[in-house]
Design a protein around this motif. Structure first.
Motif, mmCIF file in Angstrom:
data_model
loop_
_atom_site.group_PDB
_atom_site.id
_atom_site.type_symbol
_atom_site.label_atom_id
_atom_site.label_comp_id
_atom_site.label_asym_id
_atom_site.label_seq_id
_atom_site.Cartn_x
_atom_site.Cartn_y
_atom_site.Cartn_z
ATOM 1 N N LYS A 20 129.882 57.622 129.673
ATOM 2 C CA LYS A 20 129.440 58.674 128.770
ATOM 3 C C LYS A 20 130.636 59.458 128.262
ATOM 4 O O LYS A 20 131.593 59.687 128.987
ATOM 5 C CB LYS A 20 128.494 59.632 129.492
ATOM 6 C CG LYS A 20 127.138 59.077 129.683
ATOM 7 C CD LYS A 20 126.215 60.171 130.145
ATOM 8 C CE LYS A 20 124.809 59.640 130.138
ATOM 9 N NZ LYS A 20 123.839 60.674 130.300
ATOM 10 N N ARG A 21 130.551 59.848 127.007
ATOM 11 C CA ARG A 21 131.598 60.659 126.421
ATOM 12 C C ARG A 21 131.483 62.092 126.931
ATOM 13 O O ARG A 21 130.387 62.620 127.072
ATOM 14 C CB ARG A 21 131.449 60.652 124.901
ATOM 15 C CG ARG A 21 132.734 61.008 124.223
ATOM 16 C CD ARG A 21 132.587 60.922 122.738
ATOM 17 N NE ARG A 21 132.867 62.267 122.284
ATOM 18 C CZ ARG A 21 132.394 62.819 121.208
ATOM 19 N NH1 ARG A 21 131.599 62.164 120.436
ATOM 20 N NH2 ARG A 21 132.705 64.020 120.886
ATOM 21 N N ASN A 48 124.521 67.334 131.634
ATOM 22 C CA ASN A 48 124.006 66.069 131.104
ATOM 23 C C ASN A 48 122.543 66.180 130.708
ATOM 24 O O ASN A 48 122.140 65.696 129.648
ATOM 25 C CB ASN A 48 124.195 64.939 132.117
ATOM 26 C CG ASN A 48 125.633 64.499 132.242
ATOM 27 O OD1 ASN A 48 126.461 64.766 131.381
ATOM 28 N ND2 ASN A 48 125.944 63.832 133.331
ATOM 29 N N GLU A 52 121.339 65.759 126.879
ATOM 30 C CA GLU A 52 120.393 64.689 126.548
ATOM 31 C C GLU A 52 119.147 65.263 125.883
ATOM 32 O O GLU A 52 118.681 64.754 124.868
ATOM 33 C CB GLU A 52 119.988 63.910 127.807
ATOM 34 C CG GLU A 52 121.077 63.038 128.379
ATOM 35 C CD GLU A 52 121.300 61.750 127.602
ATOM 36 O OE1 GLU A 52 120.388 61.295 126.904
ATOM 37 O OE2 GLU A 52 122.419 61.226 127.705
ATOM 38 N N ALA A 105 124.143 64.446 123.389
ATOM 39 C CA ALA A 105 124.898 63.672 124.376
ATOM 40 C C ALA A 105 125.863 62.696 123.719
ATOM 41 O O ALA A 105 126.840 62.274 124.325
ATOM 42 C CB ALA A 105 123.949 62.931 125.310
ATOM 43 N N THR A 106 125.624 62.350 122.480
ATOM 44 C CA THR A 106 126.495 61.411 121.769
ATOM 45 C C THR A 106 126.897 61.995 120.413
ATOM 46 O O THR A 106 126.653 61.397 119.370
ATOM 47 C CB THR A 106 125.794 60.054 121.562
ATOM 48 O OG1 THR A 106 124.567 60.289 120.868
ATOM 49 C CG2 THR A 106 125.522 59.366 122.883
ATOM 50 N N ASN A 149 128.941 63.000 117.186
ATOM 51 C CA ASN A 149 130.072 62.475 116.432
ATOM 52 C C ASN A 149 131.031 63.634 116.153
ATOM 53 O O ASN A 149 130.724 64.787 116.417
ATOM 54 C CB ASN A 149 129.606 61.769 115.147
ATOM 55 C CG ASN A 149 128.896 62.712 114.189
ATOM 56 O OD1 ASN A 149 129.278 63.870 114.033
ATOM 57 N ND2 ASN A 149 127.854 62.220 113.545
#
Length: 122
Positions: free
Chosen positions: A3-4, A92, A96, A101-102, A104
């Motif tokens: 995970k980033r 986390n 989420e 959580a992801t 850009n």
């Protein structure tokens, strides 16, 4: 690929003003979010040892008398108090839930700008 890493300030900014939703979605159902009401603690029980602070909606702040062992904190720490989650689990779960959580680079930059505005306002 792991995970980033999402910096705390970005998660905190995304969570600002959404703590009632976050807590309910993650299994903490408070009987009231009125800061004047004392209620049973969602973690340790009791009858009237728990209350939210005036800035609960924004920051998730709370207080538990804990039967003589007072505890308090922000929205993240309530996740620890109730579920026993460590810091990484708290971050986390909130990231989420809020769909960050992801992130850009562009979305992260927008959240950073929002964080700076919030800090300047306080």
């Amino acid at each position: 690929m792991g995970k980033r890493f999402i910096p705390y300030d970005l998660i905190r900014t995304a969570a600002y003003g959404r703590w009632d939703y976050i807590h309910r979605a993650l299994g903490i159902n408070l009987s009231t979010t009125n800061h004047r009401k004392h209620t049973p603690c969602p973690a340790c029980g009791g009858r009237d040892r728990f209350r939210v602070q005036t800035d609960y909606a924004d920051l998730g702040r709370w207080f538990c008398g804990g039967g003589g062992d007072p505890q308090a904190g922000d929205g993240f720490s309530l996740l620890c108090h109730v579920h026993g989650w460590d810091t990484q689990q708290q971050f986390n779960a909130v990231a989420e839930l809020l769909g960050i959580a992801t992130l850009n680079r562009e979305d992260a930059a927008q959240l950073r700008a929002k964080a700076r505005q919030q800090q300047a306002a306080h």
